[in-house]
Write a protein that holds these residues in place. Structure first.
Motif, PDB file in Angstrom:
ATOM      1  N   TYR A 116       6.125  -0.690  12.759  1.00  0.00           N
ATOM      2  CA  TYR A 116       5.542  -1.985  12.371  1.00  0.00           C
ATOM      3  C   TYR A 116       4.130  -1.728  11.856  1.00  0.00           C
ATOM      4  O   TYR A 116       3.388  -0.907  12.417  1.00  0.00           O
ATOM      5  CB  TYR A 116       5.493  -2.935  13.566  1.00  0.00           C
ATOM      6  CG  TYR A 116       4.639  -4.157  13.312  1.00  0.00           C
ATOM      7  CD1 TYR A 116       5.136  -5.234  12.574  1.00  0.00           C
ATOM      8  CD2 TYR A 116       3.336  -4.231  13.806  1.00  0.00           C
ATOM      9  CE1 TYR A 116       4.342  -6.360  12.329  1.00  0.00           C
ATOM     10  CE2 TYR A 116       2.551  -5.347  13.575  1.00  0.00           C
ATOM     11  CZ  TYR A 116       3.055  -6.401  12.827  1.00  0.00           C
ATOM     12  OH  TYR A 116       2.270  -7.506  12.578  1.00  0.00           O
ATOM     13  N   GLU A 140       1.935  -8.479   0.441  1.00  0.00           N
ATOM     14  CA  GLU A 140       2.759  -7.745   1.399  1.00  0.00           C
ATOM     15  C   GLU A 140       1.907  -6.707   2.113  1.00  0.00           C
ATOM     16  O   GLU A 140       1.742  -5.587   1.648  1.00  0.00           O
ATOM     17  CB  GLU A 140       3.943  -7.084   0.687  1.00  0.00           C
ATOM     18  CG  GLU A 140       4.895  -8.090   0.066  1.00  0.00           C
ATOM     19  CD  GLU A 140       5.951  -7.424  -0.774  1.00  0.00           C
ATOM     20  OE1 GLU A 140       5.821  -6.209  -1.035  1.00  0.00           O
ATOM     21  OE2 GLU A 140       6.898  -8.106  -1.179  1.00  0.00           O
ATOM     22  N   THR A 142       2.127  -6.641   5.737  1.00  0.00           N
ATOM     23  CA  THR A 142       2.771  -6.465   7.034  1.00  0.00           C
ATOM     24  C   THR A 142       4.253  -6.202   6.808  1.00  0.00           C
ATOM     25  O   THR A 142       4.814  -6.537   5.763  1.00  0.00           O
ATOM     26  CB  THR A 142       2.606  -7.705   7.933  1.00  0.00           C
ATOM     27  OG1 THR A 142       3.251  -8.826   7.326  1.00  0.00           O
ATOM     28  CG2 THR A 142       1.131  -8.012   8.160  1.00  0.00           C
ATOM     29  N   GLY A 143       4.897  -5.583   7.785  1.00  0.00           N
ATOM     30  CA  GLY A 143       6.328  -5.336   7.657  1.00  0.00           C
ATOM     31  C   GLY A 143       6.876  -4.531   8.816  1.00  0.00           C
ATOM     32  O   GLY A 143       6.124  -3.944   9.616  1.00  0.00           O
ATOM     33  N   VAL A 144       8.189  -4.502   8.917  1.00  0.00           N
ATOM     34  CA  VAL A 144       8.908  -3.719   9.918  1.00  0.00           C
ATOM     35  C   VAL A 144       9.960  -2.912   9.174  1.00  0.00           C
ATOM     36  O   VAL A 144      10.657  -3.448   8.295  1.00  0.00           O
ATOM     37  CB  VAL A 144       9.582  -4.612  10.975  1.00  0.00           C
ATOM     38  CG1 VAL A 144      10.393  -3.764  11.958  1.00  0.00           C
ATOM     39  CG2 VAL A 144       8.549  -5.440  11.714  1.00  0.00           C
ATOM     40  N   GLY A 145      10.087  -1.627   9.531  1.00  0.00           N
ATOM     41  CA  GLY A 145      11.067  -0.805   8.852  1.00  0.00           C
ATOM     42  C   GLY A 145      11.272   0.528   9.544  1.00  0.00           C
ATOM     43  O   GLY A 145      10.584   0.863  10.528  1.00  0.00           O
ATOM     44  N   TYR A 170       8.800  -0.073   4.329  1.00  0.00           N
ATOM     45  CA  TYR A 170       8.738  -1.499   4.598  1.00  0.00           C
ATOM     46  C   TYR A 170       9.247  -2.265   3.364  1.00  0.00           C
ATOM     47  O   TYR A 170       9.361  -1.684   2.274  1.00  0.00           O
ATOM     48  CB  TYR A 170       7.301  -1.916   4.927  1.00  0.00           C
ATOM     49  CG  TYR A 170       6.717  -1.142   6.099  1.00  0.00           C
ATOM     50  CD1 TYR A 170       7.075  -1.457   7.394  1.00  0.00           C
ATOM     51  CD2 TYR A 170       5.805  -0.106   5.885  1.00  0.00           C
ATOM     52  CE1 TYR A 170       6.550  -0.760   8.476  1.00  0.00           C
ATOM     53  CE2 TYR A 170       5.276   0.602   6.956  1.00  0.00           C
ATOM     54  CZ  TYR A 170       5.651   0.272   8.242  1.00  0.00           C
ATOM     55  OH  TYR A 170       5.132   0.975   9.307  1.00  0.00           O
ATOM     56  N   GLU A 174       5.785   1.462   0.963  1.00  0.00           N
ATOM     57  CA  GLU A 174       5.898   2.540   1.946  1.00  0.00           C
ATOM     58  C   GLU A 174       4.501   2.956   2.383  1.00  0.00           C
ATOM     59  O   GLU A 174       3.530   2.812   1.634  1.00  0.00           O
ATOM     60  CB  GLU A 174       6.619   3.761   1.368  1.00  0.00           C
ATOM     61  CG  GLU A 174       8.081   3.559   1.092  1.00  0.00           C
ATOM     62  CD  GLU A 174       8.340   2.836  -0.219  1.00  0.00           C
ATOM     63  OE1 GLU A 174       7.479   2.946  -1.126  1.00  0.00           O
ATOM     64  OE2 GLU A 174       9.363   2.169  -0.342  1.00  0.00           O
ATOM     65  N   GLN A 278      -0.673   0.625  12.662  1.00  0.00           N
ATOM     66  CA  GLN A 278       0.748   0.916  12.505  1.00  0.00           C
ATOM     67  C   GLN A 278       1.273   1.422  13.845  1.00  0.00           C
ATOM     68  O   GLN A 278       0.794   2.448  14.358  1.00  0.00           O
ATOM     69  CB  GLN A 278       0.952   1.965  11.410  1.00  0.00           C
ATOM     70  CG  GLN A 278       2.404   2.303  11.164  1.00  0.00           C
ATOM     71  CD  GLN A 278       2.582   3.248   9.972  1.00  0.00           C
ATOM     72  OE1 GLN A 278       3.346   2.963   9.060  1.00  0.00           O
ATOM     73  NE2 GLN A 278       1.883   4.364   9.992  1.00  0.00           N
TER      74      GLN A 278
END
Length: 289
Positions: A116, A140, A142-145, A170, A174, A278
């Protein structure tokens, strides 16, 4: 007169043979009588009938020692000697630690898990568009991957040093990191706790896996990394582990002159800066040489 002179001679010849054996017997008996005294001579010992000594060598099957035993002869004076082998030195396994495992000098780790990111978690300065503003590529943050990583280094007892690279994907971008690290490990027999600290380079971009020349990377900076975890030793050279890490990212955005500044505080034609975080949870496979 003539016949009387031969009488003593005849008498001596008769008595002499009987006197000689008596004298010999007196000598063998150890005594000679004469002159009014008696002389006693110790009797001579007869030849010994004891059989000659015999030496035997025996070997113990359990201890492996060899004994030399002399049999026969006089039992009180027969020597008994036992030859023992030198004390065997205890074999110390080469390249082993006190926990009974072989010590690894070079290690290789491969990890994978979930990540995250929030690039503006702590602060930002003209890094991304404010809420409600639409600017391509900057909303963009933020993100989860998924994430993968690989580490390589060497170890001396509880201390390890090496390098590590990670890549997290994400939605729409990336984030990759590469840097050096140090580890402190508690060498227990089966489960080995560890903690690591690292620092290095980080970048943010949109990777094109079909054509690498089309990939865009306009955001980069530095990172600080901390992680804790446990490794389970399947054998001395193979481990399975779990861990969690937190990266602090200080990212700088390069100016993009193709965009115009909207009527607000955010201007993409100027550079920007942000401090974010992160967080990752992962499992890892380790090889130890």
């Amino acid at each position: 007169m003539r016949s009387s002179s031969f009488a003593p001679v005849v008498l001596a010849m008769v008595l002499l043979p009987s006197l000689v054996p008596a004298s010999a017997e007196a000598q063998e008996g150890g005594g000679t009588t004469g002159g009014g005294g008696t002389t006693t001579t110790a009797p001579t010992s007869s030849p010994s009938t004891t059989p000659p000594a015999r030496t035997e060598h025996t070997r113990s099957e359990t201890s492996g020692s060899t004994a030399t035993i002399t049999r026969g002869g006089d039992p009180s004076s027969a020597p008994v000697r036992e030859r023992r082998p030198p004390a065997e030195e205890e074999e110390v396994p080469v390249n082993e630690e006190d926990d009974g495992r072989k010590a690894d000098f070079i290690w290789l780790e491969v990890e994978g898990g979930v990540s995250y990111v929030d690039l503006i978690a702590f602060q930002q300065d003209n890094f991304s568009a404010p809420d409600g503003t639409t600017v391509d590529g900057f909303e963009e943050v933020t993100g989860v991957g998924p994430m993968v990583g690989v580490g390589l280094g060497f170890r001396v007892f509880f201390f390890a040093m090496g390098a590590r690279a990670t890549l997290a994907s994400y939605p729409g971008f990336e984030i990759g990191t590469v840097g050096g690290e140090v580890q402190f490990r508690l060498p227990t027999p089966i489960i080995e706790p560890w903690i690591r600290l690292g620092a290095g380079y980080a970048w943010m971009g949109s990777a094109n896996y079909t054509d690498a020349r089309a990939s865009q990377t306009t955001v980069y900076g530095w990172m600080l990394d901390g992680a804790i975890g446990l490794d389970f030793f399947i054998t001395w050279w193979l481990t399975l582990g779990v861990g969690a890490s937190l990266d602090v990212l200080n990212m700088t955005r390069q100016p993009i002159n193709s965009l115009e500044c909207p009527p607000n505080e955010f201007c993409p034609t100027q550079d920007g800066d942000a401090i974010g975080a992160q967080a990752r949870g992962f499992a890892q496979l380790g090889l130890h040489f």
